[in-house]
Motif scaffolding. Structure first.
Motif, short mmCIF file in Angstrom:
data_model
loop_
_atom_site.label_atom_id
_atom_site.label_comp_id
_atom_site.label_asym_id
_atom_site.label_seq_id
_atom_site.Cartn_x
_atom_site.Cartn_y
_atom_site.Cartn_z
N GLU A 72 -5.49 -0.08 -3.96
CA GLU A 72 -5.29 -1.05 -3.18
C GLU A 72 -6.10 -1.63 -3.04
OE1 GLU A 72 -7.35 2.15 0.32
OE2 GLU A 72 -5.48 2.98 0.18
N ALA A 73 -7.37 -2.39 -3.54
CA ALA A 73 -7.39 -3.32 -4.41
C ALA A 73 -6.49 -4.26 -5.19
CB ALA A 73 -8.58 -3.47 -5.66
N ARG A 116 -7.27 5.77 -5.83
CA ARG A 116 -6.60 4.93 -4.49
C ARG A 116 -7.33 3.83 -4.64
NH1 ARG A 116 -4.88 7.14 0.53
NH2 ARG A 116 -5.16 5.98 2.19
N GLU A 117 -8.91 3.37 -4.52
CA GLU A 117 -8.92 2.52 -4.49
C GLU A 117 -8.90 1.11 -5.57
OE1 GLU A 117 -13.74 1.89 -4.40
OE2 GLU A 117 -13.51 3.55 -3.47
N HIS A 132 1.00 -1.20 0.21
CA HIS A 132 -0.07 0.07 -0.05
C HIS A 132 0.81 1.52 0.30
CE1 HIS A 132 -4.10 -1.27 0.15
NE2 HIS A 132 -3.24 -2.62 1.07
#
Lengths: 213, 213
Positions: free
Chosen positions: B190-191, B186-187, B94
């Protein structure tokens, strides 16, 4: 017919000149005058075949990348889907490394990246004929292997992208940054391909193989 | 002391000017005259601080990359080795994506790649402060986790490189070729980090986690 053949020869001569010059001096470092001189034709003839330096650079990019992608498609064809999943992955990894991680294609990629901001169509072309084409092929193959129960992946595109970059990430990026001297030899590339297949099967295979030793 | 501070301010002003200009126009597109003008100093002063355009470009590269690497080292520090292996991997993935996959660092990387052939010292510097630094850190951490039985990898450097490129391969290469518009949100990042951790643990974890569903 004679005319068409002569035009094809001229077209090819200009593309060959473009390849030599662009790979050596980059997009900005080459003039259409130099291309004409190297191809032994008039500048007017160059423009009759390619309307701008951008168009010539895009055509030269396609002329280098399409045959490489076609060759990969020939060596790892739809017939290869008859293979066990592990053998399919192995064939794909080995062939992709052998065909793509070469000085010419690595230099073309450096040029496209260097021009990415100024010349987005070039990046889009390289992406379509390079990574996207490989990932599309893997996704197509993975769908077949999922249908016959050999791959466990809810998101096939993600699995295809992860396999592609597991294979290409290290050698391509080292070559990008450090130059051709960083292109690993055949033996190292083959060992890398084997380890990538092992990692991928452990994560996505229906029957993860026993761990080494 | 007053002099030293003024010199430091001048040094910083020249580096800031270099950053703005080089990121926008590339190595070849910027002259030392422009740097002097933008920094509001004389050209002589620029050369008193940086002996050549190459030296200035290298210094600007270090000034952008060192703090990013330091920040990653701060957020995922040696104290992070107290974490469970899975949580360590998650933190690293991350943080690395958040810190490295940014427009500035991606543009610097494009420039370095575009100049790799002509200016090998630049590529070597970027490699040392970028991927090599991350892979060294991972290898150091993996040694600890192997000692406490949480990772199974005969070749820790290979495992570190594979984790690094599994994480960085897709987002960095898409950004290289397709430009900043291809930097995932960002999402998505992160996934992606989560899936990379899952893949890595399946291949190298001492106790591979149960497969989803």
């Amino acid at each position: 017919m004679g005319t068409s053949t002569r035009q094809q020869r001229t077209h090819k001569a200009i593309l060959n000149a473009a390849e030599d010059l662009f790979l050596r001096d980059g997009f900005l470092g080459v003039s259409m005058d130099q291309v004409a001189e190297t191809a032994a034709v008039s500048k007017q003839t160059v423009y009759a075949h390619f309307q701008s330096k951008e168009a010539l650079f895009l055509a030269f990019t396609q002329a280098l990348m399409e045959p490489a992608g076609d060759e990969l498609g020939k060596r790892v064809s739809e017939q290869s889907l008859d293979l066990e999943f592990e053998d399919y992955l192995r064939a794909f990894a080995h062939q992709q490394l052998a065909i793509v991680v070469t000085p010419k294609l690595m230099q073309l990629r450096r040029l496209a990246i260097g021009e990415a901001t100024r010349f987005p169509e070039l990046g889009a072309t390289l992406h379509k004929l390079g990574p996207a084409r490989s990932i599309n092929r893997l996704e197509f193959a993975f769908r077949h292997y999922r249908n016959i129960g050999q791959i466990r992946a809810p998101n096939l595109r993600e699995a295809a992208s992860n396999f592609n970059w597991l294979i290409m990430g290290a050698p391509v990026n080292d070559a990008m940054i450090l130059g051709d001297a960083a292109i690993p030899g055949r033996e190292l590339l083959e060992a890398h391909a084997e380890e990538c297949v092992r990692v991928f099967l452990a994560a996505y295979g229906a029957n993860p193989p026993a761990y080494f030793e």
